[in-house]
Design a protein around this motif. Structure first.
Motif, PDB file in Angstrom:
ATOM      1  N   ASP A 106       0.945  -1.119   0.457  1.00  0.00           N
ATOM      2  CA  ASP A 106       0.098  -0.051   0.216  1.00  0.00           C
ATOM      3  C   ASP A 106       0.682   1.161  -0.306  1.00  0.00           C
ATOM      4  O   ASP A 106       0.297   2.481  -0.548  1.00  0.00           O
ATOM      5  CB  ASP A 106      -0.964   0.385   1.030  1.00  0.00           C
ATOM      6  CG  ASP A 106      -2.021  -1.221   1.099  1.00  0.00           C
ATOM      7  OD1 ASP A 106      -2.016  -1.600   0.078  1.00  0.00           O
ATOM      8  OD2 ASP A 106      -2.599  -1.292   2.607  1.00  0.00           O
ATOM      9  N   TYR A 343      -6.517   0.545   8.910  1.00  0.00           N
ATOM     10  CA  TYR A 343      -5.466   0.491   7.980  1.00  0.00           C
ATOM     11  C   TYR A 343      -4.120   1.576   8.553  1.00  0.00           C
ATOM     12  O   TYR A 343      -3.300   1.520   8.223  1.00  0.00           O
ATOM     13  CB  TYR A 343      -5.644   1.279   7.015  1.00  0.00           C
ATOM     14  CG  TYR A 343      -6.195  -0.283   6.003  1.00  0.00           C
ATOM     15  CD1 TYR A 343      -5.812  -1.302   5.152  1.00  0.00           C
ATOM     16  CD2 TYR A 343      -7.936  -0.125   5.986  1.00  0.00           C
ATOM     17  CE1 TYR A 343      -6.650  -2.711   5.007  1.00  0.00           C
ATOM     18  CE2 TYR A 343      -8.768  -1.451   5.418  1.00  0.00           C
ATOM     19  CZ  TYR A 343      -7.934  -1.922   5.263  1.00  0.00           C
ATOM     20  OH  TYR A 343      -8.397  -3.520   4.547  1.00  0.00           O
ATOM     21  N   TYR A 344      -4.090   2.621   8.615  1.00  0.00           N
ATOM     22  CA  TYR A 344      -3.746   3.918   9.050  1.00  0.00           C
ATOM     23  C   TYR A 344      -3.252   4.685  10.169  1.00  0.00           C
ATOM     24  O   TYR A 344      -4.698   4.857  11.116  1.00  0.00           O
ATOM     25  CB  TYR A 344      -3.871   5.545   7.553  1.00  0.00           C
ATOM     26  CG  TYR A 344      -3.411   4.795   6.590  1.00  0.00           C
ATOM     27  CD1 TYR A 344      -2.409   4.401   6.359  1.00  0.00           C
ATOM     28  CD2 TYR A 344      -4.979   4.658   6.045  1.00  0.00           C
ATOM     29  CE1 TYR A 344      -2.643   4.672   4.520  1.00  0.00           C
ATOM     30  CE2 TYR A 344      -5.076   4.426   4.728  1.00  0.00           C
ATOM     31  CZ  TYR A 344      -3.226   4.514   3.688  1.00  0.00           C
ATOM     32  OH  TYR A 344      -3.135   3.831   2.284  1.00  0.00           O
ATOM     33  N   SER A 370     -22.668  -2.555   4.290  1.00  0.00           N
ATOM     34  CA  SER A 370     -22.680  -1.648   3.072  1.00  0.00           C
ATOM     35  C   SER A 370     -21.415  -1.651   2.210  1.00  0.00           C
ATOM     36  O   SER A 370     -20.307  -2.343   3.180  1.00  0.00           O
ATOM     37  CB  SER A 370     -23.486  -0.341   3.049  1.00  0.00           C
ATOM     38  OG  SER A 370     -21.896  -0.147   5.011  1.00  0.00           O
ATOM     39  N   THR A 371     -22.035  -0.905   1.237  1.00  0.00           N
ATOM     40  CA  THR A 371     -20.591  -1.405   0.822  1.00  0.00           C
ATOM     41  C   THR A 371     -19.141  -0.213   1.618  1.00  0.00           C
ATOM     42  O   THR A 371     -19.163   1.019   2.420  1.00  0.00           O
ATOM     43  CB  THR A 371     -19.979  -0.654  -1.031  1.00  0.00           C
ATOM     44  OG1 THR A 371     -20.194  -1.097  -1.347  1.00  0.00           O
ATOM     45  CG2 THR A 371     -18.257  -0.634  -1.271  1.00  0.00           C
ATOM     46  N   GLY A 372     -17.874  -0.787   2.064  1.00  0.00           N
ATOM     47  CA  GLY A 372     -16.741   0.251   3.018  1.00  0.00           C
ATOM     48  C   GLY A 372     -16.998  -0.409   4.707  1.00  0.00           C
ATOM     49  O   GLY A 372     -16.431  -0.164   5.061  1.00  0.00           O
ATOM     50  N   SER A 373     -18.049  -1.118   4.874  1.00  0.00           N
ATOM     51  CA  SER A 373     -18.244  -1.511   6.239  1.00  0.00           C
ATOM     52  C   SER A 373     -16.857  -2.030   6.993  1.00  0.00           C
ATOM     53  O   SER A 373     -16.868  -2.955   7.900  1.00  0.00           O
ATOM     54  CB  SER A 373     -19.567  -2.253   6.285  1.00  0.00           C
ATOM     55  OG  SER A 373     -19.292  -3.791   5.867  1.00  0.00           O
ATOM     56  N   GLY A 374     -16.556  -3.068   6.038  1.00  0.00           N
ATOM     57  CA  GLY A 374     -15.054  -3.671   6.653  1.00  0.00           C
ATOM     58  C   GLY A 374     -15.060  -5.342   6.367  1.00  0.00           C
ATOM     59  O   GLY A 374     -14.549  -5.783   7.354  1.00  0.00           O
ATOM     60  N   LYS A 375     -16.002  -6.024   5.592  1.00  0.00           N
ATOM     61  CA  LYS A 375     -16.268  -6.917   5.334  1.00  0.00           C
ATOM     62  C   LYS A 375     -14.860  -7.758   4.407  1.00  0.00           C
ATOM     63  O   LYS A 375     -14.473  -9.143   5.365  1.00  0.00           O
ATOM     64  CB  LYS A 375     -17.242  -7.349   4.366  1.00  0.00           C
ATOM     65  CG  LYS A 375     -19.042  -6.808   4.423  1.00  0.00           C
ATOM     66  CD  LYS A 375     -19.849  -7.232   3.291  1.00  0.00           C
ATOM     67  CE  LYS A 375     -19.282  -6.722   1.844  1.00  0.00           C
ATOM     68  NZ  LYS A 375     -19.294  -4.864   2.290  1.00  0.00           N
ATOM     69  N   SER A 376     -14.366  -7.462   3.886  1.00  0.00           N
ATOM     70  CA  SER A 376     -13.029  -7.291   3.179  1.00  0.00           C
ATOM     71  C   SER A 376     -12.003  -7.624   4.346  1.00  0.00           C
ATOM     72  O   SER A 376     -10.908  -8.882   4.014  1.00  0.00           O
ATOM     73  CB  SER A 376     -12.989  -6.685   2.341  1.00  0.00           C
ATOM     74  OG  SER A 376     -13.727  -6.757   0.935  1.00  0.00           O
ATOM     75  N   THR A 377     -11.983  -6.630   4.732  1.00  0.00           N
ATOM     76  CA  THR A 377     -11.249  -6.378   6.091  1.00  0.00           C
ATOM     77  C   THR A 377     -11.141  -7.428   7.139  1.00  0.00           C
ATOM     78  O   THR A 377     -10.337  -7.995   7.591  1.00  0.00           O
ATOM     79  CB  THR A 377     -11.354  -5.317   6.513  1.00  0.00           C
ATOM     80  OG1 THR A 377     -11.504  -4.643   5.733  1.00  0.00           O
ATOM     81  CG2 THR A 377     -10.257  -5.002   7.775  1.00  0.00           C
ATOM     82  N   TYR A 386      -3.306  -8.663   6.322  1.00  0.00           N
ATOM     83  CA  TYR A 386      -3.076  -7.800   7.776  1.00  0.00           C
ATOM     84  C   TYR A 386      -3.188  -7.819   8.876  1.00  0.00           C
ATOM     85  O   TYR A 386      -3.997  -9.158   9.468  1.00  0.00           O
ATOM     86  CB  TYR A 386      -4.008  -6.206   7.205  1.00  0.00           C
ATOM     87  CG  TYR A 386      -4.536  -5.894   5.957  1.00  0.00           C
ATOM     88  CD1 TYR A 386      -3.507  -5.308   5.727  1.00  0.00           C
ATOM     89  CD2 TYR A 386      -5.025  -6.380   4.804  1.00  0.00           C
ATOM     90  CE1 TYR A 386      -3.368  -3.947   4.719  1.00  0.00           C
ATOM     91  CE2 TYR A 386      -5.195  -5.694   3.856  1.00  0.00           C
ATOM     92  CZ  TYR A 386      -3.775  -4.418   3.480  1.00  0.00           C
ATOM     93  OH  TYR A 386      -3.845  -3.990   2.516  1.00  0.00           O
TER      94      TYR A 386
HETATM   95  N1  LIG Z   1      -6.380  -1.092   1.191  1.00  0.00           N
HETATM   96  C1  LIG Z   1      -6.447   0.052   1.856  1.00  0.00           C
HETATM   97  N2  LIG Z   1      -5.546   1.141   2.596  1.00  0.00           N
HETATM   98  C2  LIG Z   1      -6.797   2.287   3.254  1.00  0.00           C
HETATM   99  N3  LIG Z   1      -7.934   1.971   3.248  1.00  0.00           N
HETATM  100  C3  LIG Z   1      -8.643   0.254   3.237  1.00  0.00           C
HETATM  101  C4  LIG Z   1      -7.473   0.132   1.982  1.00  0.00           C
HETATM  102  N4  LIG Z   1      -8.884  -0.810   1.571  1.00  0.00           N
HETATM  103  C5  LIG Z   1      -9.754  -0.907   2.903  1.00  0.00           C
HETATM  104  N5  LIG Z   1      -9.682   0.792   2.890  1.00  0.00           N
HETATM  105  C6  LIG Z   1     -10.856   1.492   3.834  1.00  0.00           C
HETATM  106  O1  LIG Z   1     -11.621   0.002   5.179  1.00  0.00           O
HETATM  107  C7  LIG Z   1     -12.678   0.381   5.154  1.00  0.00           C
HETATM  108  C8  LIG Z   1     -13.128  -0.817   4.931  1.00  0.00           C
HETATM  109  O2  LIG Z   1     -13.448  -1.611   3.719  1.00  0.00           O
HETATM  110  P1  LIG Z   1     -13.332  -3.080   2.825  1.00  0.00           P
HETATM  111  O3  LIG Z   1     -13.077  -3.971   4.062  1.00  0.00           O
HETATM  112  O4  LIG Z   1     -12.928  -2.507   1.709  1.00  0.00           O
HETATM  113  O5  LIG Z   1     -15.014  -2.382   3.127  1.00  0.00           O
HETATM  114  P2  LIG Z   1     -16.350  -3.799   2.186  1.00  0.00           P
HETATM  115  O6  LIG Z   1     -15.310  -4.669   1.781  1.00  0.00           O
HETATM  116  O7  LIG Z   1     -16.929  -3.618   3.085  1.00  0.00           O
HETATM  117  O8  LIG Z   1     -16.801  -3.227   1.048  1.00  0.00           O
HETATM  118  C9  LIG Z   1     -13.149   1.298   4.150  1.00  0.00           C
HETATM  119  O9  LIG Z   1     -13.332   2.896   4.633  1.00  0.00           O
HETATM  120  C10 LIG Z   1     -11.700   1.572   3.105  1.00  0.00           C
HETATM  121  O10 LIG Z   1     -12.136   2.412   2.551  1.00  0.00           O
END
Ligand SMILES: Nc1ncnc2c1ncn2[C@@H]1O[C@H](COP(=O)(O)OP(=O)(O)O)[C@@H](O)[C@H]1O
Ligand SMILES: [Mg+2]
Length: 456
Positions: A106, A343-344, A370-377, A386
């Protein structure tokens, strides 16, 4: 500097032989004007005859041949040493990037990593080659010619000192103005590579939305930025060389003027003056070469810093301290205990805040949000793409940090949001996770994935 010794060591003999052979060329260069002086003074003025002149001529030819051998050999070993050095450095840098965690990745954009891996290392390679060929040769020629010039006529040799203030000023300007401009130029190259890379990866999206002209505009901006920064950096080069040349020409003029008067007055022979003018040329040429080395050096320094930045990036996610390196994932129980993640560091809000969750083996769980809620994270914390900032992620009741990355990631399957095919056959792509998978197994899994129908 110590870091680079490692890359020089395997090619040490080439690193030494190259410059030594260059010295052979330098010695020839210093001897030549003396032979010429003999032809003029002894052969012609003193009238020793054609035999003497031919003998001197043959000596000059032999000297030239020896010089050529030295020059060719020197160049050969310089190229061998510098390409080997660059090859190993590139290999290490690539290896370092492979070790990068997602977080490390990143930090850089892809374009910048490509520039560093190619252009910056090539710059270092070219500089090294130049150094090996010139670093001894130019100062060697300078010193040899200075000694010879002072030995011939010390008064006249003092004229040469006339040029020194101009050259020092030139070198100072190069360093002062040139360095920041070369650094900027590399940054602009990064920007261009990033735009290009982004464009090419997303070319289908761009075409679907008919955004070609917008992209063209973006590329034009980056391209013009690179052009302008390169022009501004090259302006430094453009100015330095004529300044040095004019200093050289004035010195030659002064030498010929004062020397010519001495020849007319009979205090110096024509052969002496010819040899002397030759040395003056050699001295001035080597001074110009030294300034070229410095100029190129300031450009290379910018590249070295950029390469160092990658090599010195601390890998923030490793399995060095894992306590159960041989453990493999058996059942697939997943547990989150008070997990916090962002992330930061300086962000105020957590992306994941106090997550507590147990998924037992065999269970199927869907996570909705919703999108951006943190599912992928959340999912990415399980195979340790991570690391959680607080709390624990456990697989089969063992903290994920205690597994070797290899075993953990072998045990946790993840389908990323964006998928790519690597170059090669579909079979090779399917075998990506396990190169030795038997063909029937590949077919079986292709059927599971409902892919068998369209790939067979
Ligand atoms: N690589 C990254 N660097 C910085 N911020 C990230 C990164 N990936 C995701 N985010 C932020 O983390 C939050 C959760 O993202 P994400 O887990 O992708 O959500 P989802 O999969 O639910 O749509 C969002 O606010 C996104 O902007
Ligand atoms: Mg997502």
């Amino acid at each position: 500097m110590r870091r680079y010794w490692k890359y020089a060591r395997p090619y040490l003999s080439a690193f030494i032989i190259g410059p030594v052979l260059m010295i052979v060329e330098v010695i020839g260069e210093v001897v030549m004007p003396l032979l010429l002086k003999n032809i003029i003074d002894k052969g012609i003025s003193e009238g020793r005859g054609i035999g003497y002149i031919i003998m001197m001529g043959i000596t000059m030819i032999v000297t030239a041949l020896i010089m050529m051998a030295g020059g060719v050999g020197g160049a050969y070993f310089a190229i061998k040493a510098s390409t080997g050095f660059a090859n190993d450095l590139r290999k290490d840098m690539f290896r370092q990037i492979q070790k990068f965690s997602f977080k490390n990745i990143d930090q850089y954009n892809t374009g910048s990593l490509i520039t560093r891996l190619t252009n910056d290392i090539t710059q270092i390679q070219n500089m090294l080659q130049m150094l090996l060929r010139m670093a001894l040769r130019s100062p060697g020629m300078l010193i040899g010619a200075l000694i010879a010039a002072f030995a011939l006529n010390s008064n006249l040799a003092l004229t040469i000192l006339f040029v020194i203030p101009f050259l020092s000023a030139g070198i100072y300007i190069i360093l002062k103005i040139g360095f920041p401009r070369f650094t900027l130029m590399q940054k602009k190259l990064d920007a261009l590579n990033t735009v290009t890379q982004e464009n090419l990866t997303n070319i289908r999206v761009i075409k679907s939305f008919v955004r070609e002209s917008f992209e063209e505009e973006k590329f034009k901006k980056a391209n013009t930025g690179l052009k302008n920064s390169a022009l501004s950096a090259m302006n430094v080069v453009i100015f330095t060389i004529p300044v040095m040349t004019i200093a050289m020409n004035f010195t030659t003029l002064a030498v010929v003027w004062f020397g010519g008067n001495q020849v007319i007055a009979g205090t110096m022979t024509a052969g002496y003056l010819t040899a002397f003018v030759n040395y003056v040329f050699q001295i001035l040429i080597s001074l110009v070469m030294v300034s070229m080395i410095i100029l190129n050096g300031s450009r290379t320094l910018a590249s070295v810093r950029r390469v160092n930045e990658v090599l010195c990036t601390e890998i923030d996610l490793t399995d060095e301290n894992a306590s159960q390196k041989d453990l493999t994932v058996q059942h697939g129980k997943v547990e989150f205990r008070g997990v916090h993640y962002k992330y930061y560091k300086n962000n105020e809000k957590w992306v994941l805040e106090d997550i507590n969750l147990v998924i037992n083996p065999g269970e199927t769980v869907g996570i909705i949000g919703s999108t951006g809620s943190g599912k992928s994270t959340l999912v990415q914390l399980i195979p340790r793409l991570y690391d959680a900032d607080q709390g624990e992620v456990l697989v089969d009741d063992v903290n994920v940090k205690e597994y070797s990355l290899k075993n953990l990631r072998n045990g946790v399957g993840i389908v990323l949001q964006k998928n790519v095919l690597f170059s090669g056959t579909i079979m090779e792509n399917l075998r990506w996770g396990n190169e030795d998978a038997p063909e029937e197994e590949v077919y079986r899994f292709a059927e599971y994935a409902q892919a068998h129908g369209f790939i067979s």
